[in-house]
Design a protein around this motif. Sequence first.
Motif, PDB file in Angstrom:
ATOM      1  N   GLU A 279       0.823  -1.201   0.000  1.00 22.16           N
ATOM      2  CA  GLU A 279       0.000   0.000   0.000  1.00 22.16           C
ATOM      3  C   GLU A 279       0.861   1.256   0.000  1.00 22.16           C
ATOM      4  O   GLU A 279       0.421   2.317  -0.468  1.00 22.16           O
ATOM      5  N   PRO A 283      -0.632   3.389  -3.541  1.00 25.81           N
ATOM      6  CA  PRO A 283      -1.607   3.910  -2.566  1.00 25.81           C
ATOM      7  C   PRO A 283      -3.062   3.626  -2.904  1.00 25.81           C
ATOM      8  O   PRO A 283      -3.907   3.613  -2.009  1.00 25.81           O
ATOM      9  N   SER A 284      -3.400   3.405  -4.194  1.00 19.64           N
ATOM     10  CA  SER A 284      -4.789   3.147  -4.565  1.00 19.64           C
ATOM     11  C   SER A 284      -5.240   1.728  -4.248  1.00 19.64           C
ATOM     12  O   SER A 284      -6.411   1.382  -4.467  1.00 19.64           O
ATOM     13  N   SER A 351      -9.785   8.687  -3.372  1.00 20.75           N
ATOM     14  CA  SER A 351      -8.892   7.543  -3.445  1.00 20.75           C
ATOM     15  C   SER A 351      -8.228   7.202  -2.121  1.00 20.75           C
ATOM     16  O   SER A 351      -7.906   6.036  -1.871  1.00 20.75           O
ATOM     17  N   TYR A 352      -8.015   8.225  -1.256  1.00 18.65           N
ATOM     18  CA  TYR A 352      -7.179   7.976  -0.085  1.00 18.65           C
ATOM     19  C   TYR A 352      -7.774   8.384   1.266  1.00 18.65           C
ATOM     20  O   TYR A 352      -7.471   7.748   2.279  1.00 18.65           O
ATOM     21  N   TYR A 356      -6.799   6.025   4.742  1.00 20.00           N
ATOM     22  CA  TYR A 356      -5.533   6.241   5.442  1.00 20.00           C
ATOM     23  C   TYR A 356      -5.766   7.169   6.633  1.00 20.00           C
ATOM     24  O   TYR A 356      -6.171   8.322   6.465  1.00 20.00           O
ATOM     25  N   ARG A 375       0.662  10.775  -2.248  1.00 15.23           N
ATOM     26  CA  ARG A 375       0.193   9.474  -2.739  1.00 15.23           C
ATOM     27  C   ARG A 375      -0.248   9.575  -4.207  1.00 15.23           C
ATOM     28  O   ARG A 375       0.011   8.678  -5.011  1.00 15.23           O
TER      29      ARG A 375
END
Length: 467
Positions: A279, A283-284, A351-352, A356, A375
Amino acid sequence: MQSRTKIKTAVFLGLLGSSVGVSAEMGDYSFWDTLGNLIWPRGANNPVTQEQQNAAQYPLTPNPSEVADGFKPGAYLQWQTIQLHPDTGAICGNGSPYKFFVNRVAHTSNTVIYMEGGGACWDYESCTGQTGIRGARNPNGIPDDYMSLQNPSASLVSPFVFRLHPWTRTKTQNWNMVYIPYCTGDIYTGDKVAIYDDPSGEHDPLVWRHNGVRNTRAVVAWLKNNLERPGQMLMTGCSAGGAGSFANYHPVRRDMDPGKAYLINDSGPIFPAPVTGSEEEYPSLKLQNTIRNVWGLDGDGDGPLYYLRNELPSLDLNDLGTLYTALGEHYPNDRLGHTHFWDDLNYSSYSYERFYDDINNEPDEEKRKQRIHQRWYKDTSHLMTSLDGYDNWGYYIPRFRDVNESHCTSIIEFNNADIQEDGLELGDFVNNVMEGSGPVMSASEEDSVSDYQKGFNLLYWLLDQLL
């Protein structure tokens, strides 16, 4: 009413001029054929076959013959609402009828298929759109007058589908236009009925139909049975619509069977992210692992991903980003383009931020943005690397535009999505994809300062208030 008629007449005369002389292109009709079409509108010449209707997976199912879909073949230069019967498999996320919109011209078979943007959802909070969390567009369905000027976020969203844009010109403004609205929260890729529990326990569970694939198939069935095969076809859209045009490009292009085909995915990247990767490096990956399940992308070994892989052998089901390379290899003569901003803060947040903790729980807004961008930069670099090996894939990645969280390069206008250090505008990239030869243009902006030094833009400020 008189002024409207004058405008339509002026537009028609302008479009008629494009069907004669040196400007005529593949798909355009002659002057006399165009005049004939005004009296006897052309019908379908590439209708759905029995084999396509009987396909085991994702068949093309036309509207039942007794259903009045609202289409008038000779009603040119106006948005027509086409309603699809549930028997076609089409339905919105909340269970309401699915409909889409057609704006036809008499002088060409060329067609732009524009897929609407508008977020995504994968749980109760995002699919209801009631809690302030980023969610999906049109959770309550699609009204019949969706393409009226009272809804400019659809009718005027992009020069690709805004015929009379006052300053940005592109060839699709002379074409037939198909506007595919978004109401399933699955970037047009899902095939699953999900049940989402209210985390507060105060409301009944939400039954939500991630039905994007079947909606798109039903639209294609209608187009094949009602319009002529396109001489040229562009599939495009921004955000969820960019991802949707990309994810559905192969089956739509295969079934519509145009003479020439183009794809421009605006700000809907499906990044390389192998399931065996980390990850930190990809990151996706957390987002992709979530949606694979809740949207039914894998199914029981027979979901939308397997459907694509059946005809795109280079698609690695363990890495969704390989769809780029699979399309590049399968369609070597098509011209394919991807674009988004380096400093996008919209699709990148989807997406993040909910995956996170160092982003979701960060109280300092600037630190939060920096962590999102870090990211996004990493994912974008992986995507650029994967496209660099293909002459028929290009990319255009400017830095920043101060509207809509620097999201979607092709909405509103093509201006200010520029790469100043190379003297390029977005229109240069669009023209290269659709009219160029040789390798498709690839350009990326390294200058991280100039775009932020542009002066105040009143239009963008007003649009941000509306958005």
